[in-house]
Design an enzyme around this catalytic site. Structure first.
Site, PDB file in Angstrom:
ATOM      1  N   PHE A 254       3.129   4.854   5.017  1.00  0.00           N
ATOM      2  CA  PHE A 254       4.063   3.907   5.638  1.00  0.00           C
ATOM      3  C   PHE A 254       5.270   3.603   4.761  1.00  0.00           C
ATOM      4  CE2 PHE A 254       1.954   0.779   2.913  1.00  0.00           C
ATOM      5  CZ  PHE A 254       2.994  -0.080   2.596  1.00  0.00           C
TER       6      PHE A 254
ATOM      7  N   LYS B  75       2.303  14.060  11.108  1.00  0.00           N
ATOM      8  CA  LYS B  75       1.510  12.894  11.528  1.00  0.00           C
ATOM      9  C   LYS B  75       1.947  11.755  10.610  1.00  0.00           C
ATOM     10  CE  LYS B  75      -1.433  10.290  10.988  1.00  0.00           C
ATOM     11  NZ  LYS B  75      -1.109   8.854  10.843  1.00  0.00           N
TER      12      LYS B  75
ATOM     13  N   GLU C  10       1.098   5.347  11.268  1.00  0.00           N
ATOM     14  CA  GLU C  10       1.110   4.660  12.563  1.00  0.00           C
ATOM     15  C   GLU C  10       1.716   3.263  12.445  1.00  0.00           C
ATOM     16  OE1 GLU C  10      -1.277   5.379  10.571  1.00  0.00           O
ATOM     17  OE2 GLU C  10      -3.088   4.170  10.808  1.00  0.00           O
ATOM     18  N   ARG C  11       2.034   2.849  11.187  1.00  0.00           N
ATOM     19  CA  ARG C  11       2.562   1.496  11.016  1.00  0.00           C
ATOM     20  C   ARG C  11       4.084   1.426  11.169  1.00  0.00           C
ATOM     21  NH1 ARG C  11      -0.778  -0.505   5.856  1.00  0.00           N
ATOM     22  NH2 ARG C  11      -1.248   1.682   5.512  1.00  0.00           N
TER      23      ARG C  11
ATOM     24  N   SER D  60      -2.876   6.956   0.092  1.00  0.00           N
ATOM     25  CA  SER D  60      -3.749   6.390  -0.941  1.00  0.00           C
ATOM     26  C   SER D  60      -4.715   7.458  -1.460  1.00  0.00           C
ATOM     27  CB  SER D  60      -4.515   5.202  -0.362  1.00  0.00           C
ATOM     28  OG  SER D  60      -5.224   5.615   0.784  1.00  0.00           O
TER      29      SER D  60
ATOM     30  N   CYS E  26       5.179   4.055  -4.558  1.00  0.00           N
ATOM     31  CA  CYS E  26       4.218   4.765  -5.419  1.00  0.00           C
ATOM     32  C   CYS E  26       4.782   4.922  -6.820  1.00  0.00           C
ATOM     33  CB  CYS E  26       3.884   6.122  -4.837  1.00  0.00           C
ATOM     34  SG  CYS E  26       5.255   7.256  -4.897  1.00  0.00           S
TER      35      CYS E  26
ATOM     36  N   GLU F  51      -4.801   0.054  -7.786  1.00  0.00           N
ATOM     37  CA  GLU F  51      -3.437  -0.090  -7.255  1.00  0.00           C
ATOM     38  C   GLU F  51      -3.381  -1.331  -6.364  1.00  0.00           C
ATOM     39  OE1 GLU F  51      -2.127   2.737  -4.217  1.00  0.00           O
ATOM     40  OE2 GLU F  51      -0.245   2.950  -5.314  1.00  0.00           O
TER      41      GLU F  51
HETATM   42  P1  NAD Z   1      -2.894   5.500   3.623  1.00  0.00           P
HETATM   43  O1  NAD Z   1      -3.736   6.362   2.758  1.00  0.00           O
HETATM   44  O2  NAD Z   1      -3.510   4.309   4.263  1.00  0.00           O
HETATM   45  O3  NAD Z   1      -2.288   6.369   4.844  1.00  0.00           O
HETATM   46  C1  NAD Z   1      -1.617   7.588   4.621  1.00  0.00           C
HETATM   47  C2  NAD Z   1      -1.784   8.465   5.861  1.00  0.00           C
HETATM   48  O4  NAD Z   1      -3.172   8.763   6.043  1.00  0.00           O
HETATM   49  C3  NAD Z   1      -1.309   7.788   7.149  1.00  0.00           C
HETATM   50  O5  NAD Z   1      -0.648   8.743   7.947  1.00  0.00           O
HETATM   51  C4  NAD Z   1      -2.602   7.317   7.789  1.00  0.00           C
HETATM   52  O6  NAD Z   1      -2.552   7.278   9.194  1.00  0.00           O
HETATM   53  C5  NAD Z   1      -3.614   8.357   7.344  1.00  0.00           C
HETATM   54  N1  NAD Z   1      -4.968   7.815   7.222  1.00  0.00           N
HETATM   55  C6  NAD Z   1      -5.313   6.547   6.912  1.00  0.00           C
HETATM   56  N2  NAD Z   1      -6.661   6.425   6.890  1.00  0.00           N
HETATM   57  C7  NAD Z   1      -7.157   7.652   7.194  1.00  0.00           C
HETATM   58  C8  NAD Z   1      -8.489   8.168   7.320  1.00  0.00           C
HETATM   59  N3  NAD Z   1      -9.565   7.405   7.127  1.00  0.00           N
HETATM   60  N4  NAD Z   1      -8.641   9.471   7.617  1.00  0.00           N
HETATM   61  C9  NAD Z   1      -7.571  10.256   7.798  1.00  0.00           C
HETATM   62  N5  NAD Z   1      -6.299   9.822   7.707  1.00  0.00           N
HETATM   63  C10 NAD Z   1      -6.085   8.536   7.401  1.00  0.00           C
HETATM   64  O7  NAD Z   1      -1.611   5.096   2.760  1.00  0.00           O
HETATM   65  P2  NAD Z   1      -0.477   4.048   3.125  1.00  0.00           P
HETATM   66  O8  NAD Z   1      -1.033   2.679   3.026  1.00  0.00           O
HETATM   67  O9  NAD Z   1       0.219   4.443   4.381  1.00  0.00           O
HETATM   68  O10 NAD Z   1       0.561   4.307   1.940  1.00  0.00           O
HETATM   69  C11 NAD Z   1       0.463   3.696   0.689  1.00  0.00           C
HETATM   70  C12 NAD Z   1      -0.202   4.603  -0.313  1.00  0.00           C
HETATM   71  O11 NAD Z   1       0.510   5.831  -0.424  1.00  0.00           O
HETATM   72  C13 NAD Z   1      -0.223   4.023  -1.710  1.00  0.00           C
HETATM   73  O12 NAD Z   1      -1.470   4.295  -2.288  1.00  0.00           O
HETATM   74  C14 NAD Z   1       0.884   4.765  -2.428  1.00  0.00           C
HETATM   75  O13 NAD Z   1       0.749   4.835  -3.825  1.00  0.00           O
HETATM   76  C15 NAD Z   1       0.747   6.110  -1.806  1.00  0.00           C
HETATM   77  N6  NAD Z   1       1.963   6.902  -1.967  1.00  0.00           N
HETATM   78  C16 NAD Z   1       1.920   7.950  -2.838  1.00  0.00           C
HETATM   79  C17 NAD Z   1       3.054   8.717  -3.038  1.00  0.00           C
HETATM   80  C18 NAD Z   1       3.018   9.876  -3.983  1.00  0.00           C
HETATM   81  O14 NAD Z   1       3.886  10.736  -3.895  1.00  0.00           O
HETATM   82  N7  NAD Z   1       2.061   9.960  -4.880  1.00  0.00           N
HETATM   83  C19 NAD Z   1       4.232   8.415  -2.344  1.00  0.00           C
HETATM   84  C20 NAD Z   1       4.229   7.331  -1.464  1.00  0.00           C
HETATM   85  C21 NAD Z   1       3.080   6.579  -1.270  1.00  0.00           C
END
Ligand code: NAD
Length: 498
Positions: free
Chosen positions: A149, A173, A176-177, A226, A281, A383
């Site tokens: 997101f 994909k 969704e937020r 994450s 991140c 985190e």
């Molecule tokens: P998230 O892991 O909740 O979601 C990321 C994606 O995974 C979304 O598209 C979501 O719909 C999907 N997802 C969520 N739960 C899932 C499941 N159980 N099974 C399959 N898919 C699922 O992350 P977020 O809250 O959207 O974003 C924040 C996180 O992203 C933080 O941890 C941040 O550090 C990380 N991030 C990392 C980088 C990097 O390059 N390392 C860059 C930006 C953000």
């Protein structure tokens, strides 16, 4: 209520699963749209559409593919303001920060404009008697990206622009937020001349993701989010025979040496720790002053700056940062602050009680600052992803190198010093993927690659830059001999160049 469906075969389509997610207005906490959550068969349809058109797209010559990227840049520039407003309205980051999100994405599209050059193979004339040897980089087919997101423009563009330029078809994909900006970007690609079906957006949750991870027609998956989900995506996609790269969470530290320019360090900490409400991140979430004297000088300057942070609705041009993405996330961040107090850290600035006048139901939180945080505490290990900065006092330089190196995450780190020797030693030894020297958010530019180490990155290749071209293509190597060079008779030994 506005409904957000999917973008398949060059057009918006309604969701048919009957399942929806809420898209909130972070300033008010109200639901502003419903986003369709795709079922298995809807994702399968998108994959089939992508697979059908990919060979023709791959056959378009690289210069023409680059022109689509150039046209996209032109269209996105024209729409920059409205894209930023849309992004900010769903994410909650300030308008100026939303512009940065879009700009960093467009810079990777600019990189992808160089695809004719980037795709060039190698050639060796006369590698043996009348033998020429060459390599070429071919697209993989249908590839997919799953994005978080917190950068709804930048990360989808980091993923899809190089993939498309290489001649792949793409299924995105997004989170969704905040799905509206990715949907609009896909429309702009079609307006820029990308054939319908080459870029599709399916909105959804785990059901959509699992379909992409297991369908044999999807050849590669890129994920950002994450770490727990990154690990799951990595393992599942790999078990299904796919090429995969996953980027996860972070706990970025900033080392402040006794000789650092303290005003510069404080400015850097305020921006990198609290900008975008800490939902980056590459946010700095741990400050490591070296020595108690350095810590005391730092905190004397830092505390009033944290207390003076200006929090406001995302539309307020004066705001340092806006609301967080959802109420659930706000509650989680606050519970980490509660935990830090329980764990014995000293809460110097407490932003938990902050209320934004006129926006009492928005997801706002004041800046929090902890001192006396130790590596054993969960607020150090995990985190938080909010406007919370922890100060860990290192007794000496060696401890300051060890802290980020021994942390489970290894995304970014920075050192602030005027000592070139110390900086050089730190850069060489620290076990973290991206390092800043007097630079708090060392996000590499588009022609270098972006990626963390340890639990911040799973897979072999990084995002954007030359690694992205390697990730989205496979190399074919050809050994060619023409008839005039062929000797009569069979050879039973392995060919060598002796
Ligand atoms: P998230 O892991 O909740 O979601 C990321 C994606 O995974 C979304 O598209 C979501 O719909 C999907 N997802 C969520 N739960 C899932 C499941 N159980 N099974 C399959 N898919 C699922 O992350 P977020 O809250 O959207 O974003 C924040 C996180 O992203 C933080 O941890 C941040 O550090 C990380 N991030 C990392 C980088 C990097 O390059 N390392 C860059 C930006 C953000």
């Amino acid at each position: 209520m506005r409904e957000i469906g999917h973008f398949i075969d060059g057009k918006q389509v309604k969701g048919t699963s009957g399942r929806h997610g809420d898209v909130f207005n972070p300033n008010t906490g109200e639901v502003q749209a419903k986003v369709a959550l795709a079922k298995h068969s809807e994702v399968e349809h998108a994959i089939a559409v992508a697979e059908a058109v990919q060979p023709a797209w791959a056959a378009v010559n690289p210069q023409r593919r680059a022109r689509v990227m150039m046209k996209f840049l032109e269209l996105a520039q024209k729409e920059f303001d409205s894209l930023a407003r849309l992004l900010s309205s769903e994410h909650g980051k300030t308008l100026v920060d939303a512009r940065g999100d879009i700009q960093r994405g467009l810079e990777v599209v600019e990189f992808a404009c160089g695809i004719p050059h980037l795709l060039k193979g190698e050639y060796t004339e006369g590698a043996g008697p009348n033998i020429d040897l060459y390599s070429m980089h071919q697209p993989l087919g249908v590839v997919a990206g799953i994005t978080p997101f917190n950068f709804p423009a930048m990360i989808p563009l980091w993923k899809c622009a190089p993939a498309l330029a290489c001649g792949n078809a793409y299924i995105l994909k997004p989170s969704e937020r905040d799905p509206s900006v990715p949907m609009r970007l896909a429309e702009l690609f079609i307006e820029a001349g990308l054939p319908p079906g080459v870029l599709n957006v399916v909105n959804g949750d785990r059901e959509a993701v699992d379909t992409l991870l297991t369908d044999p027609r999807v050849k590669a998956v890129g994920f950002v989010g994450s770490s727990a989900i990154a690990e799951y995506v990595y393992a599942t996609a790999a078990a299904n025979g796919k090429r995969v790269q996953c980027f996860g969470g972070a706990k970025n530290q900033m080392i402040i040496m006794p000789d650092a320019d303290m005003d510069q360090a404080v400015d850097a900490l305020i921006g990198a720790g609290y900008g975008s409400a800490g939902e980056r991140c590459m946010a700095v979430s741990v400050a490591v002053p070296v020595g108690n004297k350095t810590a005391d000088i730092l905190l004397e300057k830092l505390v009033p700056r944290v207390e003076g942070l200006k929090i406001g609705p995302s539309t307020d041009p004066q705001a340092d940062y806006g609301p967080m993405i959802t109420r659930a996330h706000l509650d989680k961040v606050k519970s980490y602050v509660d935990l830090g107090v329980e764990e014995g850290a000293k809460l110097l600035v407490d932003g938990r009680g902050f209320k934004m006048q006129g926006y009492e139901s928005g997801n706002f939180m004041g800046g929090c600052l902890f001192d006396q945080v130790t590596p054993q505490m969960r607020i150090y290990k995990e985190e938080i992803f909010g406007p919370v900065l922890s100060v860990v006092r290192a007794k000496d330089y060696e401890e300051a190198v060890r802290l980020p190196s021994e942390h489970d995450y290894g995304n970014g780190v920075a050192i602030f010093t005027r000592d070139g020797d110390a900086a050089r030693n730190f850069v060489s030894r620290v076990e973290v993927g991206m390092v800043g020297v007097n630079f708090a958010i060392p996000v590499p530019l588009s022609y270098y690659t972006f990626g963390g180490w340890k639990r911040s990155g799973f897979g072999d290749l990084n995002q954007h830059g030359p690694d992205s071209i390697r990730f989205y293509t496979r190399t074919k190597t050809v050994t060619a001999r023409w008839p005039s060079g062929v000797k009569e008779g069979a050879e039973f030994v392995i060919p060598t160049m002796r």
